[in-house]
Design an enzyme around this catalytic site. Structure first.
Site: not given
Ligand code: AMP
Length: 283
Positions: A34-35, A37, A41, A64, A150, A179
């Site tokens: 969802m950006g 970043l 990410h 969502q 993630g 992370v």
């Molecule tokens: P989002 O932009 O929040 O929808 O996340 C996009 C992807 O990044 C999803 O697969 C998340 O699980 C992953 N993600 C978000 N935060 C972390 C993190 N701290 N470590 C690893 N992956 C992450």
């Protein structure tokens, strides 16, 4: 300075480009986001570098978010995101407008029962239906070889894997480790909402998970490990939605006699008005 990625807004065009790559034998790695970043990410983007080409989608998915959640104020930072992705050597950024995924007369939703029901599903009704629907649409627009998610959103990975299996999507799913900041706080696009005082308190979520893991690894049972987690989190006045020790695949709570089986601790809570989630594998 590397060449920037091609920024594509049109689903048909990204589909054509990815299909052309896979048809010529290239493996394409896909990272849906969802950006806003951050290094979490980027760790997925790095893992996707195992493939020949990487495509990252940036789309803040309205379905969502529940009513009263942060859809309208969710951080949108497309320009700086694209700079980070250029440095990371990404080939395409897919950043569609909302009506490309949800036309006015859109009538279809994807529901994954089972793993969607508990935890986040209970506290954010409709959330996983929105996630499953957007991932389904994105997989059809971006017919990649492998998609990267993630572990930070553990329940989401379980829901996505189940949907991919049940609907026979021809895509491999890879789950990458969470992370964290140096003090343990899981990176999240929502951390920008925290005041500096809240940021300090928020570390109690990961500290609570570590306490549960230590307890579990020293032979504590699920009830004791859960109590250890709640005690640490409770010290920082975090309003806990759930804190539980569950089976990593079924997401069912573990009973006290399940030492030795795979286990994961899940937590969600509000620090001020910011809702954060985190988890940690115990075994
Ligand atoms: P989002 O932009 O929040 O929808 O996340 C996009 C992807 O990044 C999803 O697969 C998340 O699980 C992953 N993600 C978000 N935060 C972390 C993190 N701290 N470590 C690893 N992956 C992450």
């Amino acid at each position: 300075m590397p060449d920037g990625p091609l920024i594509e807004r049109n689903p048909a065009a990204i589909r054509r480009a990815v299909l052309e790559a896979t048809t010529s034998g290239r493996r394409v790695g896909f990272v849906p986001t969802m950006g806003a970043l951050h290094a979490g990410h980027l760790s997925l983007v790095e893992a996707a570098g195992d493939c020949d080409d990487v495509v990252v989608s940036i789309f803040v998915n309205p379905t969502q978010f529940g009513p009263g959640e942060d859809y309208t104020r969710y951080p949108r930072t497309l320009e700086s995101d694209c700079r980070l992705l250029a440095d990371a050597g990404v080939r395409w950024v897919f950043a569609p407008p909302v009506d490309a995924l949800y036309p006015d007369d859109d009538a279809t939703r994807v529901t994954v029962d089972g793993p969607s029901q508990r935890w986040e599903g209970e506290h954010r009704p409709g959330h996983f239906q929105g996630v499953a629907t957007v991932v389904c649409k994105l997989f059809s627009m971006v017919p990649a070889t492998t998609a990267y998610f993630g572990a930070k959103d553990w329940q989401q990975t379980v829901v996505v894997r189940r949907m991919v299996r049940d609907l026979a999507f021809p895509i491999d799913i890879v789950v990458c480790p969470t992370v964290r900041e140096a003090d343990g706080l899981a990176l999240s696009s929502r951390n920008v909402y925290l005041s500096s005082e809240e940021r300090q308190r928020a570390v109690a979520l990961s500290a609570g998970l570590s306490a549960a893991r230590d307890c579990w690894q020293h032979g504590g049972d699920a009830a004791t490990a859960t109590a250890a987690m709640r005690a640490v989190i409770g010290e920082q006045a975090i309003d806990v939605d759930y804190a539980a020790i569950v089976d990593p695949v079924s997401l069912e709570p573990l009973s006290d006699s399940t030492q030795g089986l795979p286990a994961i601790a899940l937590v969600a809570g509000r620090v001020g008005s910011t809702r954060l989630i985190d988890n940690m594998l115990l075994s």
